[in-house]
Design an enzyme around this catalytic site. Sequence first.
Site, PDB file in Angstrom:
ATOM      1  N   ASN A  10       0.881  -1.247   0.121  1.00 11.98           N
ATOM      2  CA  ASN A  10       0.109   0.180  -0.011  1.00 11.98           C
ATOM      3  C   ASN A  10       0.738   1.234  -0.064  1.00 11.98           C
ATOM      4  O   ASN A  10       1.663   1.521   0.913  1.00 11.98           O
ATOM      5  CB  ASN A  10      -0.816   0.092   1.298  1.00 11.98           C
ATOM      6  CG  ASN A  10      -1.646   1.299   1.494  1.00 11.98           C
ATOM      7  OD1 ASN A  10      -1.779   2.248   0.438  1.00 11.98           O
ATOM      8  ND2 ASN A  10      -2.062   1.531   2.611  1.00 11.98           N
ATOM      9  N   TRP A  11       1.010   1.844  -1.183  1.00 16.13           N
ATOM     10  CA  TRP A  11       2.072   3.144  -1.437  1.00 16.13           C
ATOM     11  C   TRP A  11       1.487   4.256  -0.481  1.00 16.13           C
ATOM     12  O   TRP A  11       2.414   5.130  -0.565  1.00 16.13           O
ATOM     13  CB  TRP A  11       2.260   3.177  -2.801  1.00 16.13           C
ATOM     14  CG  TRP A  11       3.407   2.337  -3.582  1.00 16.13           C
ATOM     15  CD1 TRP A  11       3.791   1.424  -2.656  1.00 16.13           C
ATOM     16  CD2 TRP A  11       3.659   2.384  -4.701  1.00 16.13           C
ATOM     17  NE1 TRP A  11       4.792   0.591  -3.719  1.00 16.13           N
ATOM     18  CE2 TRP A  11       4.799   1.506  -4.863  1.00 16.13           C
ATOM     19  CE3 TRP A  11       3.627   3.266  -5.840  1.00 16.13           C
ATOM     20  CZ2 TRP A  11       5.478   1.006  -6.039  1.00 16.13           C
ATOM     21  CZ3 TRP A  11       4.301   2.996  -6.996  1.00 16.13           C
ATOM     22  CH2 TRP A  11       5.315   1.989  -7.080  1.00 16.13           C
ATOM     23  N   LYS A  12       0.268   4.053  -0.216  1.00 20.28           N
ATOM     24  CA  LYS A  12      -0.538   5.536   0.361  1.00 20.28           C
ATOM     25  C   LYS A  12      -0.177   6.646  -0.753  1.00 20.28           C
ATOM     26  O   LYS A  12      -0.383   6.512  -1.829  1.00 20.28           O
ATOM     27  CB  LYS A  12       0.055   5.752   1.801  1.00 20.28           C
ATOM     28  CG  LYS A  12      -0.019   4.256   2.698  1.00 20.28           C
ATOM     29  CD  LYS A  12       0.158   4.501   4.147  1.00 20.28           C
ATOM     30  CE  LYS A  12       0.004   3.036   4.619  1.00 20.28           C
ATOM     31  NZ  LYS A  12       0.121   3.337   6.204  1.00 20.28           N
ATOM     32  N   HIS A  95      -9.425   1.455   4.514  1.00 19.51           N
ATOM     33  CA  HIS A  95      -8.280   1.555   5.383  1.00 19.51           C
ATOM     34  C   HIS A  95      -8.397   2.435   6.464  1.00 19.51           C
ATOM     35  O   HIS A  95      -9.202   3.589   6.448  1.00 19.51           O
ATOM     36  CB  HIS A  95      -7.072   2.184   4.355  1.00 19.51           C
ATOM     37  CG  HIS A  95      -5.725   2.091   5.110  1.00 19.51           C
ATOM     38  ND1 HIS A  95      -5.283   3.006   5.947  1.00 19.51           N
ATOM     39  CD2 HIS A  95      -4.745   1.184   4.925  1.00 19.51           C
ATOM     40  CE1 HIS A  95      -4.225   2.613   6.391  1.00 19.51           C
ATOM     41  NE2 HIS A  95      -3.779   1.638   5.678  1.00 19.51           N
ATOM     42  N   GLU A  97      -6.597   4.888   7.621  1.00 18.54           N
ATOM     43  CA  GLU A  97      -6.412   6.367   7.404  1.00 18.54           C
ATOM     44  C   GLU A  97      -7.737   7.004   6.464  1.00 18.54           C
ATOM     45  O   GLU A  97      -7.824   8.242   6.824  1.00 18.54           O
ATOM     46  CB  GLU A  97      -5.351   6.418   6.551  1.00 18.54           C
ATOM     47  CG  GLU A  97      -3.967   6.221   7.550  1.00 18.54           C
ATOM     48  CD  GLU A  97      -3.015   5.609   6.616  1.00 18.54           C
ATOM     49  OE1 GLU A  97      -2.709   5.605   5.204  1.00 18.54           O
ATOM     50  OE2 GLU A  97      -1.774   5.032   7.109  1.00 18.54           O
ATOM     51  N   GLU A 165      -5.610  -4.682  10.460  1.00 17.67           N
ATOM     52  CA  GLU A 165      -4.768  -3.867  10.658  1.00 17.67           C
ATOM     53  C   GLU A 165      -5.050  -3.152  11.854  1.00 17.67           C
ATOM     54  O   GLU A 165      -5.579  -2.020  12.037  1.00 17.67           O
ATOM     55  CB  GLU A 165      -4.581  -2.801   9.375  1.00 17.67           C
ATOM     56  CG  GLU A 165      -4.120  -3.371   8.079  1.00 17.67           C
ATOM     57  CD  GLU A 165      -3.665  -2.262   7.143  1.00 17.67           C
ATOM     58  OE1 GLU A 165      -2.550  -2.651   6.801  1.00 17.67           O
ATOM     59  OE2 GLU A 165      -4.277  -1.374   6.873  1.00 17.67           O
ATOM     60  N   GLY A 171       2.330   2.215  10.704  1.00 23.22           N
ATOM     61  CA  GLY A 171       3.501   3.260  10.333  1.00 23.22           C
ATOM     62  C   GLY A 171       3.944   3.571  11.806  1.00 23.22           C
ATOM     63  O   GLY A 171       4.575   4.532  11.933  1.00 23.22           O
ATOM     64  N   SER A 211       3.100  -2.350  10.383  1.00 23.42           N
ATOM     65  CA  SER A 211       4.506  -2.284  10.421  1.00 23.42           C
ATOM     66  C   SER A 211       5.222  -3.565  10.186  1.00 23.42           C
ATOM     67  O   SER A 211       6.153  -3.934  10.788  1.00 23.42           O
ATOM     68  CB  SER A 211       4.901  -1.937  12.014  1.00 23.42           C
ATOM     69  OG  SER A 211       4.623  -0.495  11.983  1.00 23.42           O
ATOM     70  N   GLY A 232       2.824  -1.336   4.466  1.00 21.02           N
ATOM     71  CA  GLY A 232       2.927   0.012   3.931  1.00 21.02           C
ATOM     72  C   GLY A 232       4.319   0.471   3.749  1.00 21.02           C
ATOM     73  O   GLY A 232       4.718   0.214   2.489  1.00 21.02           O
ATOM     74  N   GLY A 233       5.115   1.215   4.878  1.00 21.70           N
ATOM     75  CA  GLY A 233       6.278   1.655   4.380  1.00 21.70           C
ATOM     76  C   GLY A 233       7.333   0.732   3.978  1.00 21.70           C
ATOM     77  O   GLY A 233       8.055   1.170   2.951  1.00 21.70           O
TER      78      GLY A 233
HETATM   79  P1  PGA Z   1       2.681   0.119   7.655  1.00 25.69           P
HETATM   80  O1  PGA Z   1       1.301   0.465   6.763  1.00 25.69           O
HETATM   81  O2  PGA Z   1       3.288  -1.182   7.013  1.00 25.69           O
HETATM   82  O3  PGA Z   1       3.664   1.281   7.263  1.00 25.69           O
HETATM   83  O4  PGA Z   1       2.760   0.182   8.977  1.00 25.69           O
HETATM   84  C1  PGA Z   1       0.383  -0.783   6.704  1.00 25.69           C
HETATM   85  C2  PGA Z   1      -0.908  -0.434   5.997  1.00 25.69           C
HETATM   86  O5  PGA Z   1      -1.279   0.680   6.387  1.00 25.69           O
HETATM   87  O6  PGA Z   1      -1.525  -0.638   5.322  1.00 25.69           O
END
Ligand code: PGA
Length: 248
Positions: A10-12, A95, A97, A165, A171, A211, A232-233
């Site tokens: 997930n590049w966000k 998600h 966010e 999640e 994050g 994470s 994500g990251g």
């Molecule tokens: P993260 O994000 O791996 O950076 O914690 C995961 C996500 O939000 O899908």
Amino acid sequence: MSRKPFIAGNWKMNMTAESGAKLINELKPLVKDADCDVALCVPAILIPAMVKAAEDSNIKIGAENVHWAASGAFTGEISADMLKEYGVEYVIIGHSERRQYFGETDETVNKRLHTALNSGLKPIVCVGETLAEREAGETEKVLTRQLSEGLKGVEDIKKVVIAYEPVWAIGTGKTATNEQAQETIAFIRKKIGELFCPKCAEKVIIQYGGSMNAANCKGLMAQPDIDGGLIGGASLKLDFATIVNFDK
Ligand code: PGA
């Protein structure tokens, strides 16, 4: 019951057409022998360039959201047809966010989910509790609500990927322990069994997200109910290939 693992990035709101294509080109040879399904969910404007970059590879491209209406006066939104036209296969829905910053609710998650399923996009529906909810002992209550409202009316639950999640792990570098993730995902599977049917629940792919990285992926993926990751990251770098190759 064998479920094919599924690792998705997930590049966000990260990368550009140039840096994204460079990363995909570097990832392609590294993930080509993966035993799992592989996808990268990218910002909408990057989709055409990333689909092109991922051509002739096992990397599928996904979107990070989809609107529920077919078309209309929804400034700034993207429809399922627009995504499909460019070869998008997956879409992230709900998600945390989106829930936290953009007013997403279980009801809008459900509307987007039905649109995705009706148009043949493969949805990745995100659920998860906040730290306050976990500390208050409300994790199961929150997940039950998110699942029963968010998945309402789905005919074939096997077509839905769930990403568990925990919001406190996203994050933050604070991953859920293998045991916490396993325990909660087993609960989600049990709940899906109750809401739909126990047999179907055994076939639903449930990812862990929050994470997850090159160092902790093996331990998480070794858990019996964890079928993959939403990354994500670590999907913004070559570490993503290490996660995809967790079993090698
Ligand atoms: P993260 O994000 O791996 O950076 O914690 C995961 C996500 O939000 O899908």
